[in-house]
Write a protein that holds these residues in place. Structure first.
Motif: not given
Length: 119
Positions: A26-35, A54-67
């Motif tokens: 369910d949405r709770v599982d999808l949110r938990l696993l996504t995050k 990964v809308p609507p759950y979260a977004a992150v910034q990763v990978i070294p390089g230009v900030r």
């Protein structure tokens, strides 16, 4: 700066993955696993040159390089939660997800294949 995500309890992750495998998530599982998997990616590929959304759950910034600090980052990867969970858990490859149109990736360093699966 946004707070970093934290990995979920391993027992909760295992239970949610079991429901995903049984097509009972369910949405709770999808949110938990996504995050959870985004937090693992943050730990394994720290940086700020690629934004993984990964809308609507979260977004992150990763990978070294230009900030980047404003607007759209130089590289963006976006997908739905089911695709992200499949990629992170290894049930689908980056190449297969991308060729099927399940991943939208643009910009330098937007290929997450070297970091996947996450476990």
């Amino acid at each position: 700066m946004a707070a970093r995500l934290r990995p979920a309890d391993p027992a909760d992750v295992a239970a949610a993955l079991g429901r995903v495998a049984a097509d009972e998530a369910d949405r709770v599982d999808l949110r938990l696993l996504t995050k959870h998997f985004l937090a693992v990616l943050e730990d394994r590929a720290p940086g700020h040159s690629v934004e993984v959304r990964v809308p609507p759950y979260a977004a992150v910034q990763v990978i070294p390089g230009v900030r980047h600090t404003r607007g759209t980052p130089p590289a963006v990867v976006e997908m739905d939660a089911g695709t992200w969970i499949a990629l992170a858990s290894g049930t689908v490859s980056w190449a297969d997800a991308e060729s099927a149109g399940r991943v939208r990736a643009s910009g330098e360093r937007a290929d997450l294949a070297p970091y996947l699966p996450l476990g």
